[in-house]
Design an enzyme around this catalytic site. Structure first.
Site, mmCIF file in Angstrom:
data_model
loop_
_atom_site.group_PDB
_atom_site.id
_atom_site.type_symbol
_atom_site.label_atom_id
_atom_site.label_comp_id
_atom_site.label_asym_id
_atom_site.label_seq_id
_atom_site.Cartn_x
_atom_site.Cartn_y
_atom_site.Cartn_z
ATOM 1 N N SER A 250 30.506 -39.619 16.318
ATOM 2 C CA SER A 250 30.950 -40.497 17.641
ATOM 3 C C SER A 250 32.340 -40.793 17.270
ATOM 4 C CB SER A 250 30.631 -42.197 17.135
ATOM 5 O OG SER A 250 30.984 -42.480 16.049
ATOM 6 N N LYS A 251 33.097 -41.523 17.586
ATOM 7 C CA LYS A 251 34.678 -42.094 18.530
ATOM 8 C C LYS A 251 35.354 -41.964 17.110
ATOM 9 C CE LYS A 251 35.361 -42.656 23.078
ATOM 10 N NZ LYS A 251 34.458 -43.593 23.862
ATOM 11 N N ARG A 252 34.225 -42.479 15.742
ATOM 12 C CA ARG A 252 34.824 -42.697 14.481
ATOM 13 C C ARG A 252 34.697 -41.793 13.477
ATOM 14 N NH1 ARG A 252 31.061 -44.413 10.951
ATOM 15 N NH2 ARG A 252 29.447 -43.790 12.802
ATOM 16 N N HIS A 253 34.569 -40.344 13.921
ATOM 17 C CA HIS A 253 34.538 -39.500 13.089
ATOM 18 C C HIS A 253 36.060 -38.459 13.996
ATOM 19 C CE1 HIS A 253 30.564 -40.367 12.850
ATOM 20 N NE2 HIS A 253 30.594 -40.444 11.346
ATOM 21 N N GLY A 254 36.609 -38.982 15.265
ATOM 22 C CA GLY A 254 37.153 -37.913 15.612
ATOM 23 C C GLY A 254 37.220 -37.883 16.692
#
Ligand code: GLU
Length: 480
Positions: A250-254
């Site tokens: 998800s966006k948390r990972h990049g």
């Protein structure tokens, strides 16, 4: 082989979608088959032409082309689902006629109540099939109430559905797990599971490579193939992409969209290379694959069942490898928008600026993981300020021989007629010889005096880029 990529244009092209597109593309190219781009735009609230465009542009940027699609046409068009409603309608009539489908008038509240009752009993939550047996009069009455029906597919009871997935192997479902599902919504627009079957059939798709999240949809689609009398394509469900912490990417990972990687200065060749390795394992140790090489090497047999982990560090490493492989001309072209954006070169760079950029990119080529990093790294090549990065750097300038080295270097440089990487290189060499000092004792004080740093691009390039004036000022600013 006929393969397809069938994105829903509800946002920019996602990394996972790009990987599905790539795998389909590789197989089509490898086998001399065709790749079809089909736009699944039946979710009216979330679909947009803007997203469709972003998807097409991102695919093109990656180098993924298609043989049939909304823009290029083809023998099985139209290639946007919203332009195919009449086709679906004809098949729906057939299904209704043959009793494979029926009108359902249940309201949201009624369905919710059914759900709650099932949950309370600990039973599986699926539609009861209440409307299946409605008589013509009952239907007429409900219609008269103004109820707008959906159309549901009548799922045959207790039927085993066997799927021989090219990645996951044999997967067996039972139709008991599936309630009668909606194939046409009350506004007349087909659902994904329904439209996808008609389209894949009519577009003569032989192989479907798609994300694992669609595996649970496949038994519904299999039942529809059966009812419509269409042969089923072969499926390959590719594993999820997880972040480094093994939760769903998800966006948390990049960045999750392809265009963000472009904006961050990744090369399309590197992104493609990286995406291919998300789930596919090459035979040898080699990890760098051009698109052409991937076409030759790729096979579904070597696509893993277990989830792929998105490792940004690896992408950065791969990107660095591609940057190393670029010509300076190409690097200048890639860096230009970033340098322009940062205000370091003008809108229409002069030939002098072009030369400067060539030297800058030569100096930084070995040191960049992304092209965007040039914005930061070029700073040590701009302006007259020098800040010593640490004690170690300060100590270099306090070396007994440092003042002599710097003074002699400056004299020689001022005497130099033309400053080019070559002439500076020769100057440094003669300086070392003349002073009879070890290379380090010559190079380090000059490097630190000019940049404040212990490490960096090749010294002769730094000097050639700075030119006489800036070199002299920096020497003055750092050696006080
Ligand atoms: N439109 C679907 C999606 O974007 C396509 C799924 C499929 O490939 O069947 O997820």
């Amino acid at each position: 082989m006929r393969l397809r990529f069938a994105p829903s244009p509800t946002g920019p092209l996602h990394i996972g979608g790009a990987r599905s597109a790539l795998f389909n593309y590789l197989l089509a190219k490898k086998t001399g088959g065709k790749l079809i781009l089909r736009i699944e735009d039946t979710d009216l609230a979330r679909s947009s032409r803007e997203s469709e465009q972003n998807i097409a542009e991102s695919l093109k940027w990656l180098g993924i082309s298609w043989d049939e699609g909304p823009d290029v046409g083809g023998p099985y068009g139209p290639y946007r689902q919203m332009e195919r409603l009449e086709i679906y309608r004809q098949y729906t009539e057939l299904l209704l006629e043959k009793g494979y489908a029926y009108y359902c008038y249940c309201s949201e509240e009624e369905l919710e109540q059914e759900r709650q009752e099932a949950l309370a009993k600990g039973a599986a939550v699926k539609y009861s099939g209440k409307c299946f047996a409605l008589t013509a009069e009952e239907r007429a009455k409900l219609e008269a109430e103004g109820r707008k029906p959906v159309i549901r597919f009548h799922v045959p009871p207790n039927q085993e559905i066997v799927l021989d997935d090219l990645v996951r192997g044999r997967v067996v479902f039972n139709s008991e797990e599936i309630g009668d599902f909606v194939i046409v919504k009350s506004d007349g627009i087909p659902t994904y599971n329904y439209a996808v079957v008609i389209d894949d059939s009519l577009m003569k798709i032989s192989h479907v490579i798609r994300a694992e999240e669609h595996l649970s949809n496949t038994p519904r689609q299999a039942l529809l193939y059966q009812a419509l009398g269409f042969p089923m394509p072969q499926f390959a469900h590719i594993s999820l992409i997880l972040g480094k912490d093994h939760t769903k990417m998800s966006k948390r990972h990049g960045a999750t969209s392809v265009v963000q990687y472009k904006e961050e200065g990744y090369l399309p060749e590197a992104v493609v290379n990286f995406l291919a390795l998300l789930g596919w394992a090459p035979e040898g140790e080699e990890e760098i694959f051009s698109l052409e090489k991937l076409i030759v090497e790729f096979s579904l047999e070597r696509v893993a069942k277990n989830p792929a982990v998105f490792d940004l560090e690896k992408l950065r490493w791969i990107n660095g490898m591609y940057i190393r492989g670029c010509t300076i001309e190409k690097l200048v072209e890639l860096a230009l928008p970033f340098l322009r954006q940062a205000g370091y070169v003008s809108e229409n760079p002069s030939s002098e600026e072009m030369k400067w950029m060539e030297l800058v990119m030569t100096a930084l080529q070995e040191r960049l993981s992304t092209i965007k990093e040039v914005e930061e790294q070029v700073k040590i090549l701009l302006g007259e300020e020098v800040t010593l990065e640490n004690e170690e750097a300060a100590a270099v300038l306090k070396e007994e021989t440092a003042p002599l080295v710097i003074r002699t270097f400056q004299e020689k440089l001022l005497a130099l007629e033309e400053i080019t990487p070559e002439t500076v290189k020769a100057l440094l060499k003669s300086l070392t010889k003349e002073l009879k000092l070890g290379g380090k004792l010559v190079y380090m004080p000059i490097r630190v005096a000019l940049t404040g740093q212990m490490h960096g691009p090749d010294l002769y390039l730094i000097i050639a880029i700075l030119g006489k004036e800036l070199v002299v000022r920096r020497l003055k600013n750092s050696v006080v």
